[in-house]
Design a protein around this motif. Sequence first.
Motif, mmCIF file in Angstrom:
data_model
loop_
_atom_site.group_PDB
_atom_site.id
_atom_site.type_symbol
_atom_site.label_atom_id
_atom_site.label_comp_id
_atom_site.label_asym_id
_atom_site.label_seq_id
_atom_site.Cartn_x
_atom_site.Cartn_y
_atom_site.Cartn_z
ATOM 1 N N GLU A 132 0.346 -1.925 -3.279
ATOM 2 C CA GLU A 132 1.532 -1.064 -3.739
ATOM 3 C C GLU A 132 2.729 -1.312 -2.552
ATOM 4 N N GLY A 147 1.616 1.957 0.858
ATOM 5 C CA GLY A 147 1.927 2.541 -0.445
ATOM 6 C C GLY A 147 3.393 2.655 -1.081
ATOM 7 N N PRO A 190 6.666 0.477 -1.866
ATOM 8 C CA PRO A 190 7.042 -1.042 -2.378
ATOM 9 C C PRO A 190 8.010 -1.558 -1.705
ATOM 10 N N ILE A 245 -3.659 0.168 -10.254
ATOM 11 C CA ILE A 245 -2.566 -0.642 -11.016
ATOM 12 C C ILE A 245 -3.192 -1.199 -12.390
ATOM 13 N N LYS A 279 5.539 2.351 -12.873
ATOM 14 C CA LYS A 279 4.131 3.059 -12.326
ATOM 15 C C LYS A 279 3.163 2.947 -13.307
ATOM 16 N N ALA A 324 0.372 4.322 -9.881
ATOM 17 C CA ALA A 324 0.192 3.276 -8.811
ATOM 18 C C ALA A 324 1.583 2.778 -9.066
ATOM 19 N N TRP A 325 2.407 2.242 -7.896
ATOM 20 C CA TRP A 325 3.423 1.430 -8.083
ATOM 21 C C TRP A 325 3.098 -0.030 -8.451
ATOM 22 N N GLN A 326 3.814 -0.522 -9.361
ATOM 23 C CA GLN A 326 3.566 -1.749 -9.750
ATOM 24 C C GLN A 326 4.815 -2.568 -10.361
ATOM 25 N N THR A 374 1.900 -7.030 -8.223
ATOM 26 C CA THR A 374 1.901 -6.179 -7.043
ATOM 27 C C THR A 374 2.912 -6.373 -6.098
#
Length: 721
Positions: free
Chosen positions: A230, A234, A236, A314, A342, A347-349, A376
């Motif tokens: 991420e 965490g 980005p 993710i 998200k 999760a960040w993506q 990612t």
Amino acid sequence: MMTDDSNTASKCPVMHGGMTASGKSNTDWWPESLNLDILHQHDRKSNPMEDDFNYRDAVKSLDFAALKQDMLDLMTDSQDWWPADWGHYGGLMIRMAWHSAGSYRIADGRGGAATGNQRFAPLNSWPDNVNLDKARRLLWPLKKKYGNKVSWADLMILAGTIAYESMGLKTYGFAYGREDVWHPEKDTYWGAEKEWLAPSDNRYDDVANPATMENPLAAVQMGLIYVNPEGVNGQPEPLKTAAQVRETFARMAMNDEETVALTAGGHTVGKTHGNGKAEHLGPDPEAADVHEQGLGWNNHTTRGIGRDTVTSGIEGAWTTHPTKWDNGYFYLLFTYDWQLTKSPAGAWQWEPVDIKEEDKPVDVEDPSIRLNPIMTDADMAMIKDPKYREISERFYNDPAYFSEVFAKAWFKLTHRDMGPKSRYIGPEAPQEDLIWQDPVPAGATDYDVDGLKALIANSGLSIAELVSTAWDSARTFRQSDLRGGANGARIRLAPQKDWEGNEPERLKRVLAVLTPLAEKMSASLADTIVLAGNVGLEQAIAAAGFAVPVPFTPGRGDATDEMTDADSFAPLEPIADGFRNWLKQNYAVKPEELLLDRAQLMGLTAAEMVVLVGGMRVLGTNYSQQSFGMFTDNPGTLTNDFFVNLTDMQFTWKPLNDGSYAIVERDSGKQKWSASRIDLVFGANSILRSYAEVYAQDDNQQKFVSDFVKAWTKVMEADLF
């Protein structure tokens, strides 16, 4: 009959000790005590196989073709209890193999795939390894069928390699020969953090400068293989992530091109999983209750398989066709703009903007549903970092070149810790010499060994010079990844010839004498250096009044500069050598801890370490001829004087202001000798003292000499396979 009597537990007849969750270990009671467990791992008692079982012999009788076919069949034999994405287990098996091999780091050679250690804690329960327990369980029918002829270590890497083949990649090859361990590898330091995924700041002097990551670590956080997908901590930010990726992969022996190839090739197939809530996952395998039978992260609250699986958090596939080896990764990465989103798990993506419907991958269970691909933060780094982007563009424009580079990088990733090519077994092991294998040509074996010994004995070199040079040449061996050692005589090449611990001026002088002797007798210099150490040792044994021959095996070769990747040898440089009473500088870690680390990497037991230190001291092999620990009046004679005088109560031991110690006669108050911490630890630590007392006994002088010779020979021949 079961009872809920509250007094029952207090009446339990079982004695609970430090081996259970209820008792304190010696380390808990005395945290500053020297812990020798690092030298006691993988005791014979932990191995269920017979004493005469040799895996490397057993695997040669394996039906390689049959196993390969069974592995290919397994890829598309979807099981209801853990269904395959799109009906193909390739992505899962590749991730298992990748994470098995990807724990390798060049600083100490530990981690990696060569021992099957992913079966045990902590790796089997790392957050980054969520659900890889399912991959290993899917392999069990094959392990059960082929039994002792294939190790778990080989099977897991084979699964990843065959997965790529089944999806269309022409792989570079595969070699068998990895031997399983049967107990967690507690010698491997994975970090000081006490919680999973603690902020990566804990590993860096400055998290903005990845080069300041604590050695020997390579992963950015506890419980990760590489970097946080991420972003840094965490968050980005692809350029910051790129810097961490570059440092992390470099510490795993990969250059920029290999890094891009592995990132892209690993993400060309399979998917990430985050279509659910992570809080619904049960405990990891080590923490799970007995009814889970070794499986962890089970979802007993909602559906947790297929499209609803949660692993990294993710969610999505990287490419349009995730079960096919193609150039789709670069096609999507360069064709579309990407925006932060998200996953359902939070999760960040990154997801593409305005992507064509036909470029979307289909759902893992319902091919009528198409979903956005994802990237990612590390994937975005492949086009945001200028150097990575240049390589990515090259791969995008030349798919065949990308496939070739990836295949070789995958082979390197999965074979890096197997040692030289001579250890490869199986019909698909490649024959090409690769620079990272540290190739060494075969040496002669038919020269006059006794004649060469005579020349060395008359060379004018001292016992200390002969023994120290041989030791320095051999001590670089690491059983962790089978690198280093005397074979190749790389001590005469850059960078080793200039290492401070090798005393360059003394080394140059000794090699100037030994080199023409080797040439005269048509022997390799590598053999000559080892033989010279043996000659010095035999002279010291004779001076002590014993006649114990020192075994010698000829056949070492001399590597050249062209065979040597000088940069990759830098991590093998010793920063300390307790056997020669040397520290490059003062460290936060105690000298005796550094000695244990060196001894374990060399494959020595505690008893072998003890006898070698005691012998090296009386032989006068201390760095720069320092007198610390030379508890003898007859230096250059292989006696047990070190242990006799260390344990003699006529002396007292007094600390001095410079960190050294004085050995003082009780009666006269006169200083007899001086010592370092390493010298005195053999009398202070209860376990080490027990060994020292054995060698100090009047009836064990012959045993001391014999045991020293055995341990010496083990070190000199550790890299002869």
